[in-house]
Write an enzyme that holds these catalytic residues in place. Structure first.
Site, mmCIF file in Angstrom:
data_model
loop_
_atom_site.group_PDB
_atom_site.id
_atom_site.type_symbol
_atom_site.label_atom_id
_atom_site.label_comp_id
_atom_site.label_asym_id
_atom_site.label_seq_id
_atom_site.Cartn_x
_atom_site.Cartn_y
_atom_site.Cartn_z
ATOM 1 N N LYS A 147 70.513 65.323 21.264
ATOM 2 C CA LYS A 147 71.277 64.874 20.096
ATOM 3 C C LYS A 147 70.619 63.658 19.454
ATOM 4 O O LYS A 147 70.577 63.533 18.223
ATOM 5 C CB LYS A 147 72.704 64.522 20.514
ATOM 6 C CG LYS A 147 73.523 65.702 21.005
ATOM 7 C CD LYS A 147 74.871 65.229 21.538
ATOM 8 C CE LYS A 147 75.644 66.360 22.197
ATOM 9 N NZ LYS A 147 76.882 65.894 22.835
ATOM 10 N N GLU A 179 81.673 66.641 25.298
ATOM 11 C CA GLU A 179 81.912 65.314 24.733
ATOM 12 C C GLU A 179 81.909 65.454 23.210
ATOM 13 O O GLU A 179 80.962 66.011 22.654
ATOM 14 C CB GLU A 179 80.821 64.345 25.157
ATOM 15 C CG GLU A 179 80.783 64.048 26.635
ATOM 16 C CD GLU A 179 79.630 63.112 26.968
ATOM 17 O OE1 GLU A 179 79.788 61.884 26.843
ATOM 18 O OE2 GLU A 179 78.560 63.622 27.340
ATOM 19 N N ARG A 228 70.290 75.389 33.322
ATOM 20 C CA ARG A 228 70.460 75.251 31.875
ATOM 21 C C ARG A 228 69.609 76.272 31.128
ATOM 22 O O ARG A 228 68.659 76.830 31.664
ATOM 23 C CB ARG A 228 70.042 73.843 31.436
ATOM 24 C CG ARG A 228 70.950 72.748 31.920
ATOM 25 C CD ARG A 228 70.443 71.390 31.475
ATOM 26 N NE ARG A 228 69.132 71.107 32.035
ATOM 27 C CZ ARG A 228 68.380 70.059 31.692
ATOM 28 N NH1 ARG A 228 68.806 69.223 30.791
ATOM 29 N NH2 ARG A 228 67.205 69.869 32.252
#
Length: 859
Positions: free
Chosen positions: A511, A277, A501
Site C-alpha cells: 500500500k 484493516e 500468500r
C-alpha cells in the site's frame, strides 16, 4: 499486525546473505527470514551440521529448508542421515523429503535404518522424464479397478497417484497433471465440451425430476461475462490442504465448558471471519484470503463475519470501509454480519485489566529503543524489562492512568508477561495496549489507549466464536502468542491455520509503494488498470469469477511461491473464451470501397455473438459498399506466407456473402500511409472459397471509439527495484484513438448493464434479508457506546455491484475488452428508452487480455 520486516536490518541481512550463499534465491531467502520460526530452524540445521561454507543448487537448498521446517522431531543421527541423502542428490523434491521424514520417524529407536527400504519409500533413484509420463499414465489408468468415467474423476486419479505406490508420485507434478489432462481429452473430449454436455443433460433432466442437491464444480461458461454473481469454485475445499481442517468443536480448550458454550452458539456450524484493516484498498492477494475465508464457510454451510480491524485511529478512512465491502460482494460473497474490532473496546479493556490482575501483564514505561533492546533487537536472547516484576497493584494503577490520558504517546505501554525463554519473538512480552491521543471514527475521543493487533485479534475471534481462524503464513509464529493469550484469560480459543500468500511476478502489492505512485502521478489512481489492486483489476475488466478461478487453479498450500503473470492472464483468457460475446472491431481503420456495387448497397448479415454458445444469440449488421478493415490486414507487397488482402488478391470478410479482391489503393503523399483500398465483390461466376477471413465494420453505421487503451507491465524490471519510481515503463500504456466498432455494441452494452442491474438487485434484496436476521455475539455483550457514525458505515447496495466493466466482449482477432468508467453512454441510463448512439457519447475501452500469449499483433 506483525512487526514491520526490514530485510536490510543488521539482524536480517546477514541471515538472508547466508541463505543465498547456500543456494536459495534472494526472494526465497528473504521470505524464510521473514518467518522467524522457519528462519531460526534453517539456521539451526546449518549450525548443527556445519553447512555454512557449503554451496548447493537451489533444489538442494530448498530440500534442506523443507527438512529444517518439518523434521523437528528427528534426532541428530536421523536428521544427519537425511541431510547426507539430500547433499548426495538422492533426495531432491519436497515430496521426497516428506517421505524421508515419515520413514525415519517410524523407524524404531536405536534400530539402524534399512537403506534399501528407505530408498524405496522415498523414490531414491527414480528418474521419470516428461516423455515417459504419458505411457506410464496410460498404464496406471488402465490398471485402476474402477476406470475414470468423466472429467470429474481427474482429481481422484491425481490424488491416487500422490498417495499410492506408483512411481509416478515422484515425477514432476505439473507434467503429470498436464499429461493426464491430455489423456482425459482423448477419452472424454475437451473439458469445456464435457462440462457443457453435462450442463445440457442436467437441464434436460431437471424438466422431469427435481434438481439434485450435491455440490458440483461449475463451469465458468455457466455464467455471462456481465454477471454480478460469480460461481464459487469448490475444488480447493474438497481436496488438499483446506479439506483437512478440524470439525467445529474439535479444537482443544483450556476448560471443557468453553467448548460447550462455543457449540451452543455455533450449533456445530463453521464460523470464519475476514478481518481487513480499513487503511487502504484491497489487492489481488486479498482475493485468495476472501475466497478462503468466505468460501470455506460457504462450502460447509457456515457463516463468515466481515470484521473491520479498526484499532489504529490514525490510519483509517471512511472510503476504505465501503470499498472493502463492495469488493467482498463483487467477488460473490455476502458477510453474515459486519463487525468492528472497536465494537469490543470495552470488553478488551476489561480483559486487559484481568490479565494484569492475574500477573500476566504489566505497565512498561521504557523508551521504544530500550524496549527493542530488551527484546533482543530481533536477534534473540531477550532480557526481562525492569518493570516486569512490578507489583500488580502498581501496574493496575498505571494502566488506569494510561486510560485517563495521563501519559503521552509512547510514554507507557501495557505488555503481556509471556515467555522470554521461548525461541519465538512473539512470546517476548508483546505490547497489548499503547497510548494514542487520536480520536476514533466510531468511539470519538472516549479512548486514549488502543489495543494492538496481537491483543485484539485472537480475543475478537473468541468473542465471535470463530471456529477456523484462517490467515497467511507470516502469522505462523504468532499462533503461539494467539493461543497463549486465550489460555491466559481462560476464554474460548479458535484454531489458527495458515496458508501461503498469493504473490505475482513483476509487481508489488505494498500500500505504501502504491500510494507513492499515486501521489507522484506515475499512475492515475488506485484503480489504474496497470496496478493489481482489486479495484484496478475490476476497472481493467477482469471478471470476479475469473479471479476466483485463478485462485482455484493455483490451489492452496503452505509453500510460498511467485506466480507468473502469463499464468494469471492465461486463466483470465480461458474464462473469457467461454463467457464473452464477440463483436467486430477495427483498431486502425482503412476504408475499403467496393467498386462494383451501387452506392445504396446494403445486405443484412447475422453475426453470432459466440460461435460455441448458440444460446447467446446473434446480432445483425449490414454489409455495405464502404467498410473499414484493419491496416494490418492489407499489404502493398504480397508474400506466400501472407493470406490477407494485397493487390490482386482475394480475402473473405467475416460472414459477408462474397469475398473481395483488391484492384487498387491510394496513399497519402506526405506520410506514405494507405488511405483507401478499392476492391471488387466476387459475386458472379464460380466463387472460390477464401483462404482467410478478416473482420470489418461498415462505414455508415460504424461507432467511433474515443480511446482504446492497451496496458502493459508498469515496470521495466522484474521484480521492480527499490527505486521503483525510476523504473516505470514508458510504454506501459498505449492508446489508439481511431478505432471503430460495429453498431451492435450498443445493443450488447445495454443488455449487459440491464441484466447486471436486475441480478444485483435480486441478490442484494436476499443479502439484506439474511443479514438483518443474523444476531452477533457482540449484540448481546456490553459493547461500546459509539459516537454518531452512520454516515461512515459501509452500506450493502446493488449499485456497488454494477459498473461499466460489466460490459465485456471479444473484439474478433484482437483482444478482450471492457468499457472504462470514464465513458459516457446515454442509452445505459436506467430511464433512457433509446438504444444506440446519442449526442455526447464517449466510449473508452480497456484491453482486458490478449487473445493469445504469443500473439504477434499489437493485441
Amino acid at each position: 499486525m506483525p512487526p514491520k520486516f526490514d530485510p536490510k536490518s543488521p539482524e536480517n541481512a546477514p541471515l538472508i546473505s547466508l541463505f543465498q550463499s547456500l543456494g536459495l534465491a534472494e526472494k526465497s531467502a528473504t521470505e524464510l527470514v521473514r518467518q522467524p520460526k522457519s528462519g531460526v530452524a534453517f539456521k539451526s540445521l546449518i549450525d548443527e551440521f556445519q553447512l555454512n561454507d557449503k554451496k548447493y543448487d537451489e533444489k538442494t537448498a530448498s530440500a534442506l529448508v523443507k527438512l529444517s521446517g518439518s523434521g523437528g522431531k528427528l534426532g541428530p543421527a536421523e536428521k544427519g542421515f537425511v541431510v547426507k541423502k539430500i547433499e548426495e542428490g538422492e533426495i531432491k523434491s519436497a515430496d521426497q523429503v516428506a517421505a524421508a521424514i515419515k520413514y525415519v520417524e517410524g523407524n524404531p529407536a536405536g534400530t539402524p535404518i534399512n537403506e534399501e527400504e528407505f530408498n524405496k519409500a522415498c523414490g531414491v533413484g527414480i528418474e521419470i522424464t516428461a516423455s515417459q509420463i504419458p505411457d506410464l499414465l496410460k498404464s496406471y489408468v488402465s490398471s485402476l479397478p474402477s476406470p475414470p468415467g468423466n472429467w470429474a474423476s481427474l482429481g481422484a486419479v491425481l490424488g491416487g497417484i500422490r498417495s499410492g505406490s506408483s512411481d509416478l508420485k515422484w515425477a514432476n507434478a505439473g507434467e503429470v497433471k498436464s499429461s493426464l489432462e491430455t489423456i482425459f481429452t482423448e477419452l472424454f473430449g475437451t473439458k469445456e465440451s464435457a462440462q457443457a454436455a453435462a450442463k445440457a443433460q442436467s437441464a434436460s433432466a431437471s424438466k422431469t425430476k427435481p434438481p439434485p442437491k450435491p455440490k458440483t464444480e461449475a463451469s465458468p461458461s455457466a455464467e455471462a461475462s456481465s454477471s454480478t454473481t460469480p460461481i464459487i469454485p469448490t475444488n480447493i475445499f474438497r481436496e488438499g490442504f483446506l479439506s483437512e481442517f478440524h470439525k467445529p468443536g474439535e479444537n482443544p480448550q483450556v476448560k471443557p465448558e468453553l467448548k460447550e458454550e462455543h457449540l451452543a452458539f455455533t450449533k456445530g456450524m463453521v464460523h470464519t471471519r475476514f478481518p481487513p484493516e480499513p487503511n487502504g484498498y484491497l489487492h489481488i492477494g486479498h482475493v485468495k484470503a476472501i475466497m478462503i475465508d468466505f468460501g470455506y464457510a460457504k462450502f460447509h454451510g457456515g457463516r463468515t463475519y466481515l470484521r473491520f480491524d479498526d484499532t489504529n485511529p490514525e490510519a483509517e478512512e471512511g472510503r476504505y470501509f465501503q470499498s472493502i465491502l463492495e469488493t467482498v460482494r463483487w467477488l460473490g460473497f455476502e458477510p453474515w454480519k459486519i463487525t468492528y474490532s472497536s465494537d469490543n473496546f470495552d470488553q478488551l479493556h476489561k480483559w486487559a485489566v484481568e490479565l494484569t490482575r492475574r500477573g500476566k501483564a504489566y505497565v512498561c514505561t521504557c523508551s521504544a529503543e530500550k524496549m527493542k533492546a530488551d527484546r533482543g533487537m530481533g536477534k534473540g536472547h531477550p532480557v526481562a524489562c525492569e518493570h516486569r516484576d512490578r507489583p500488580v497493584e502498581d501496574s493496575l494503577r498505571e494502566f488506569e492512568r494510561m486510560k485517563n490520558g495521563e501519559y503521552p504517546e509512547q510514554g507507557a505501554a501495557l505488555r503481556m508477561k509471556m515467555d522470554l525463554t521461548s525461541g519465538n519473538p512473539y512470546m517476548w512480552d508483546m505490547v497489548a495496549y499503547r497510548v494514542k491521543m487520536a480520536p476514533h471514527h466510531r468511539t470519538g475521543d472516549k479512548w486514549k489507549i488502543y489495543p494492538t493487533y496481537d491483543f485484539t485479534h485472537c480475543l475478537c475471534d473468541s468473542i465471535e466464536n470463530i471456529s477456523h481462524s484462517l490467515c497467511t503464513v507470516e502469522f505462523i509464529p504468532a499462533r503461539e502468542s494467539y493461543e497463549w493469550l486465550c489460555d491466559a484469560l481462560e476464554v474460548y480459543k479458535a484454531r489458527q491455520y495458515e496458508f501461503a500468500r498469493l504473490n505475482l511476478q513483476g509487481t508489488f502489492l505494498s500500500k505504501r509503494k502504491i500510494a507513492k505512485l499515486v501521489q507522484k502521478k506515475l499512475v492515475k489512481d488506485w484503480d489504474d488498470p496497470r496496478l493489481y489492486t482489486i479495484i484496478a483489476l475490476r476497472r481493467r475488466g477482469i471478471p470476479p469469477g475469473a479471479l476466483l478461478s485463478f485462485v482455484s487453479e493455483l490451489g492452496v498450500t503452505t509453500s510460498e511461491s511467485v506466480t507468473e503473470i502469463k499464468k494469471f492472464e492465461s486463466t483470465i483468457r480461458s474464462y473469457l473464451e467461454e463467457s464473452a460475446p464477440r463483436l467486430m472491431m477495427v483498431l486502425n481503420p482503412i476504408k475499403l470501397v467496393i467498386e462494383n456495387v451501387p452506392d445504396d448497397y446494403r445486405v443484412p448479415v447475422q453475426v453470432p455473438l459466440h460461435p460455441k454458445v448458440p444460446s447467446m444469440g446473434t446480432v445483425e449488421t449490414s454489409f455495405t459498399k464502404e467498410v473499414y478493415i484493419d491496416a494490418e490486414d492489407f499489404r502493398e507487397i504480397d508474400s506466400p506466407d501472407y493470406f490477407r488482402l494485397a493487390p490482386g488478391k482475394s480475402v473473405g470478410l467475416f460472414k459477408a456473402p462474397y469475398p473481395v479482391t483488391c484492384t487498387s489503393y491510394t496513399k497519402d503523399p506526405t506520410t506514405g500511409q494507405i488511405t483507401e483500398i478499392k476492391c471488387k465483390l466476387e459475386d458472379s461466376g464460380t466463387v472460390k472459397k477464401a483462404k482467410a477471413y478478416i473482420q470489418w465494420v461498415n462505414v455508415p453505421d460504424s461507432i467511433k471509439i474515443e480511446q482504446v487503451r492497451y496496458f502493459k507491465p508498469l515496470f521495466k524490471s522484474d521484480p521492480p527495484p527499490s527505486d521503483f519510481e525510476s523504473d516505470i515503463n514508458p510504454e506501459s500504456l498505449e492508446v489508439f484513438d481511431n478505432a471503430v466498432v460495429e453498431p451492435a455494441f450498443y445493443e450488447l452494452a445495454r443488455k449487459a448493464i440491464t441484466d447486471a442491474r436486475k441480478e444485483s438487485e435480486i441478490r442484494t434484496i436476499k443479502a439484506k434479508s439474511e443479514f438483518a436476521s443474523s444476531p452477533s455475539p457482540s449484540d448481546e455483550s456490553d459493547s461500546d457506546k459509539k459516537v454518531e457514525h452512520k454516515e461512515d458505515e459501509p452500506v450493502i447496495n446493488a449499485e456497488g455491484l454494477v459498473g461499466m466493466e460489466n460490459i465485456r466482449f471479444q473484439a474478433m482477432r484482437l483482444a478482450y475488452f471492457t468499457v472504462d468508467r470514464e465513458s459516457k453512454i446515454a442509452c445505459l441510463d436506467s430511464n433512457s428508452s433509446k438504444t444506440g448512439k446519442q449526442v455526447g457519447d464517449k466510449i473508452i475501452l480497456n484491453r482486458i487480455v490478449s487473445l493469445k500469449e504469443d500473439v504477434g499483433k499489437k493485441a
